[in-house]
Scaffold this motif. Sequence first.
Motif, PDB file in Angstrom:
ATOM      1  N   ILE A   1      11.900  99.290  80.038  1.00  0.00           N
ATOM      2  CA  ILE A   1      12.325  99.754  81.355  1.00  0.00           C
ATOM      3  C   ILE A   1      11.077  99.774  82.223  1.00  0.00           C
ATOM      4  N   ALA A   2      10.986  98.825  83.126  1.00  0.00           N
ATOM      5  CA  ALA A   2       9.784  98.702  83.960  1.00  0.00           C
ATOM      6  C   ALA A   2       9.750  99.773  85.046  1.00  0.00           C
TER       7      ALA A   2
ATOM      8  N   ALA B   1      23.477  99.515  80.232  1.00  0.00           N
ATOM      9  CA  ALA B   1      24.088 100.540  81.088  1.00  0.00           C
ATOM     10  C   ALA B   1      23.133 100.997  82.186  1.00  0.00           C
ATOM     11  N   LEU B   2      21.868 101.209  81.844  1.00  0.00           N
ATOM     12  CA  LEU B   2      20.900 101.677  82.833  1.00  0.00           C
ATOM     13  C   LEU B   2      20.630 100.650  83.918  1.00  0.00           C
ATOM     14  N   GLN B   3      20.645  99.372  83.581  1.00  0.00           N
ATOM     15  CA  GLN B   3      20.370  98.390  84.625  1.00  0.00           C
ATOM     16  C   GLN B   3      21.560  98.208  85.559  1.00  0.00           C
ATOM     17  N   HIS B   4      22.728  98.673  85.163  1.00  0.00           N
ATOM     18  CA  HIS B   4      23.881  98.646  86.063  1.00  0.00           C
ATOM     19  C   HIS B   4      24.003  99.936  86.861  1.00  0.00           C
ATOM     20  N   ASP B   5      23.504 101.049  86.297  1.00  0.00           N
ATOM     21  CA  ASP B   5      23.541 102.334  86.996  1.00  0.00           C
ATOM     22  C   ASP B   5      22.463 103.242  86.429  1.00  0.00           C
ATOM     23  N   ALA B   6      21.293 103.215  87.043  1.00  0.00           N
ATOM     24  CA  ALA B   6      20.165 104.016  86.559  1.00  0.00           C
ATOM     25  C   ALA B   6      20.379 105.504  86.779  1.00  0.00           C
ATOM     26  N   ALA B   7      21.365 105.857  87.603  1.00  0.00           N
ATOM     27  CA  ALA B   7      21.643 107.264  87.872  1.00  0.00           C
ATOM     28  C   ALA B   7      22.703 107.842  86.930  1.00  0.00           C
ATOM     29  N   ILE B   8      23.125 107.082  85.938  1.00  0.00           N
ATOM     30  CA  ILE B   8      24.129 107.578  84.994  1.00  0.00           C
ATOM     31  C   ILE B   8      23.606 108.837  84.310  1.00  0.00           C
TER      32      ILE B   8
ATOM     33  N   GLU C   1      26.784 111.171  79.792  1.00  0.00           N
ATOM     34  CA  GLU C   1      27.746 110.069  79.877  1.00  0.00           C
ATOM     35  C   GLU C   1      27.237 108.847  79.103  1.00  0.00           C
ATOM     36  N   LEU C   2      25.950 108.560  79.240  1.00  0.00           N
ATOM     37  CA  LEU C   2      25.342 107.449  78.519  1.00  0.00           C
ATOM     38  C   LEU C   2      25.379 107.707  77.015  1.00  0.00           C
TER      39      LEU C   2
ATOM     40  N   ARG D   1      15.640 108.129  73.141  1.00  0.00           N
ATOM     41  CA  ARG D   1      15.653 106.660  73.128  1.00  0.00           C
ATOM     42  C   ARG D   1      15.254 106.097  74.488  1.00  0.00           C
ATOM     43  N   ILE D   2      15.758 106.691  75.550  1.00  0.00           N
ATOM     44  CA  ILE D   2      15.399 106.234  76.900  1.00  0.00           C
ATOM     45  C   ILE D   2      13.893 106.365  77.098  1.00  0.00           C
ATOM     46  N   GLN D   3      13.347 107.496  76.703  1.00  0.00           N
ATOM     47  CA  GLN D   3      11.906 107.711  76.840  1.00  0.00           C
ATOM     48  C   GLN D   3      11.123 106.671  76.030  1.00  0.00           C
TER      49      GLN D   3
END
Length: 154
Positions: free
Chosen positions: A48-49, A12-19, A23-24, A38-40
Amino acid sequence: MLDERDRKILDALQHDAAIQVSELADLVSLSPSACSRRIQRLEEAGYIARRVAILDRDRVGVPTTVFALVKTSHHSEDWTEAFRRAISDIPEVVEAHRLTGSYDYLLKIAVPRVEQYDVVYRRLVRRIELFDVSAFISMETLKAGEAVPVNYAE
């Protein structure tokens, strides 16, 4: 070790990092705080580079893509480093790949129009000696994007 939720978050993040995190979180059936953690963790682990904005190339004035296949007769570490420096100083060179086979490198070049490729070519050959450069103009982009499959991630 990644689980299915981690893979869904990465996808999801690689398609829209501004989500929005909320919502995620809904998308992966987590609370917003658990999703944020989890993102952190994924960022800290290097999955996540970086997060970037993908610009509309037409709107920013560089709609033309030229692929240049480069041959060199030099393969020393010093030459390779000089080549890296040369292409890194040319913003129109948006990607560069070292290849196997008949050619040594593939450059993806973004320019306003085909004629501008010659300016880029001249800047490159002034900086570094090349044996052969063959250019190909993209007529149409059939698929583009930075997204990679996440199902292989462990």
